[in-house]
Design a protein around this motif. Sequence first.
Motif, mmCIF file in Angstrom:
data_model
loop_
_atom_site.group_PDB
_atom_site.id
_atom_site.type_symbol
_atom_site.label_atom_id
_atom_site.label_comp_id
_atom_site.label_asym_id
_atom_site.label_seq_id
_atom_site.Cartn_x
_atom_site.Cartn_y
_atom_site.Cartn_z
ATOM 1 N N GLN A 6 0.847 -1.208 0.000
ATOM 2 C CA GLN A 6 0.000 0.000 0.000
ATOM 3 C C GLN A 6 0.880 1.255 0.000
ATOM 4 O OE1 GLN A 6 -3.371 1.197 1.611
ATOM 5 N NE2 GLN A 6 -4.135 -0.096 -0.042
ATOM 6 N N ARG A 7 0.621 2.117 -0.925
ATOM 7 C CA ARG A 7 1.378 3.372 -0.935
ATOM 8 C C ARG A 7 0.699 4.376 0.005
ATOM 9 N NH1 ARG A 7 0.322 4.830 -6.838
ATOM 10 N NH2 ARG A 7 -1.587 3.805 -6.221
ATOM 11 N N PRO A 8 1.501 5.144 0.785
ATOM 12 C CA PRO A 8 0.871 6.181 1.626
ATOM 13 C C PRO A 8 0.100 7.155 0.748
ATOM 14 C CG PRO A 8 3.185 5.894 2.202
ATOM 15 C CD PRO A 8 2.955 5.085 0.960
ATOM 16 N N LYS A 9 -1.034 7.597 1.280
ATOM 17 C CA LYS A 9 -1.897 8.508 0.510
ATOM 18 C C LYS A 9 -1.590 9.956 0.856
ATOM 19 C CE LYS A 9 -5.962 5.568 -0.141
ATOM 20 N NZ LYS A 9 -5.783 4.388 0.713
ATOM 21 N N LEU A 85 -10.454 17.365 12.388
ATOM 22 C CA LEU A 85 -10.697 16.066 11.756
ATOM 23 C C LEU A 85 -9.628 15.028 12.108
ATOM 24 C CD1 LEU A 85 -11.763 17.332 8.235
ATOM 25 C CD2 LEU A 85 -13.244 16.435 10.020
ATOM 26 N N GLY A 86 -8.571 15.493 12.793
ATOM 27 C CA GLY A 86 -7.501 14.566 13.179
ATOM 28 C C GLY A 86 -6.660 14.110 11.998
ATOM 29 N N VAL A 87 -6.519 14.972 11.022
ATOM 30 C CA VAL A 87 -5.748 14.614 9.827
ATOM 31 C C VAL A 87 -4.327 15.172 9.947
ATOM 32 C CG1 VAL A 87 -5.572 15.006 7.336
ATOM 33 C CG2 VAL A 87 -7.808 14.597 8.366
ATOM 34 N N ARG A 88 -3.370 14.346 9.598
ATOM 35 C CA ARG A 88 -1.971 14.781 9.661
ATOM 36 C C ARG A 88 -1.650 15.705 8.478
ATOM 37 N NH1 ARG A 88 2.775 12.051 11.691
ATOM 38 N NH2 ARG A 88 1.527 10.286 12.341
ATOM 39 N N TYR A 89 -1.012 16.812 8.761
ATOM 40 C CA TYR A 89 -0.689 17.743 7.674
ATOM 41 C C TYR A 89 0.720 18.299 7.824
ATOM 42 C CZ TYR A 89 -2.080 21.211 11.207
ATOM 43 O OH TYR A 89 -2.190 21.942 12.363
ATOM 44 N N LEU A 90 1.279 18.687 6.699
ATOM 45 C CA LEU A 90 2.628 19.235 6.675
ATOM 46 C C LEU A 90 2.616 20.692 7.148
ATOM 47 C CD1 LEU A 90 5.612 18.745 5.491
ATOM 48 C CD2 LEU A 90 4.802 20.051 3.535
ATOM 49 N N LEU A 304 10.368 16.732 2.692
ATOM 50 C CA LEU A 304 9.245 17.365 3.405
ATOM 51 C C LEU A 304 8.205 16.319 3.791
ATOM 52 C CD1 LEU A 304 8.853 20.653 1.309
ATOM 53 C CD2 LEU A 304 9.600 20.487 3.692
ATOM 54 N N ILE A 305 7.936 15.388 2.874
ATOM 55 C CA ILE A 305 6.942 14.344 3.174
ATOM 56 C C ILE A 305 7.420 13.503 4.360
ATOM 57 C CG2 ILE A 305 5.889 12.204 2.301
ATOM 58 C CD1 ILE A 305 5.845 13.523 -0.492
ATOM 59 N N LYS A 306 8.697 13.146 4.350
ATOM 60 C CA LYS A 306 9.243 12.338 5.436
ATOM 61 C C LYS A 306 9.083 13.089 6.770
ATOM 62 C CE LYS A 306 13.439 9.762 6.463
ATOM 63 N NZ LYS A 306 14.252 10.587 7.351
ATOM 64 N N LEU A 307 9.420 14.366 6.759
ATOM 65 C CA LEU A 307 9.287 15.172 7.983
ATOM 66 C C LEU A 307 7.818 15.282 8.400
ATOM 67 C CD1 LEU A 307 11.819 18.011 7.063
ATOM 68 C CD2 LEU A 307 12.058 16.421 8.988
ATOM 69 N N GLY A 308 6.944 15.408 7.401
ATOM 70 C CA GLY A 308 5.514 15.525 7.689
ATOM 71 C C GLY A 308 4.950 14.244 8.282
ATOM 72 N N LEU A 309 5.474 13.116 7.827
ATOM 73 C CA LEU A 309 4.951 11.829 8.313
ATOM 74 C C LEU A 309 5.523 11.439 9.667
ATOM 75 C CD1 LEU A 309 4.948 9.753 4.990
ATOM 76 C CD2 LEU A 309 2.938 10.479 6.309
#
Length: 311
Positions: A6-9, A85-90, A304-309
Amino acid sequence: MEERVQRPKILILAGGWSREREVSLKSGEGVYGCIPKDLYEVTLCDPKEDMALLFSHLKDVDLVINLLHGQKGEDGSMQGFLEILGVRYLGSRVTASAVAMDKYISKLIYQKAGLLVPKAVPVFEREDLNEERIKGLGLPLIVKPINEGSSVGLSLCEDLSSAMKALKEGLEMGMRMLAEEYIQGRELTCCVIGNRELMALPIIEIIPLHSKVFDYTSKYEAGKTMEICPADIDEDVAKMVKDTAITSHKALGLRTWSRTDMILKEGKIYILETNTLPGMTPNSLFPLAAKAMGWDMTQLVLKLIKLGLED
Ligand SMILES: Nc1ncnc2c1ncn2[C@@H]1O[C@H](COP(=O)(O)OP(=O)(O)O)[C@@H](O)[C@H]1O
Ligand SMILES: [Mg+2]
């Protein structure tokens, strides 16, 4: 049978409601285009045009890359919506985004952190429109809205009457305004990246070729500005500039990335502002600074994605 991993969305938000909408759309395309689709499942969404798409993706998205420059996207509004909404964001959270977006409040915070800022007088309502209040700033002076970006509504005024006119026009358009001392010097900008460990990228010097300030045209029309990275400044000054960018980032409580605009005059660094959602068009300053590190746009976005995740 081979199992499909599964690829991260990832959901990229671009466009939006602010006066910087066009720039945001370009940032969105720039970032969307460079993310390897075999690594991530990526959707690009303009919430102004397609709120349904936004809602349908929020249920199981791994990371939102918010590139909505300006009001509602950069000022804490979208961040608050995603928090609920509890959504992770950068990027920066609600309060830090709101504070950094406000050029008056952020000034107070920079000063508290021991940093130098141009003198300024807030003009929030008609009663504040008084030549006596802004006289002390000297001439020429800068007039700008407290919560716009991309130099929208900003003008360099040679005399008091044109400054009063610009302030009045801003108020009439519903904006809260700032009259600011004009600092004539070398314009520098410094990008910061990281979560717990912050890193300042190579400094960029900005030299507008057709105007005295880095205005909207200088920012977005080809050939209007010379951008030198790394800036040709002494090592000790460069260290001061990088430290200032990191101190600003920390003082405002920002997260993951920022870009601080500064002016260097007679060895002193004046802070103009810190951008919490820096432009990410292929010609933007953050990708330029990354390039000087040897990172292409894809490498920058993957970092940036890595830091965001991770945070
Ligand atoms: N006090 C100032 N002195 C000199 N130039 C300024 C001043 N304030 C703004 N400018 C010029 O206007 C540009 C935009 O101002 P800035 O405060 O960074 O707002 P924006 O959010 O619109 O980028 C700067 O990059 C700089 O060229
Ligand atoms: Mg700026």
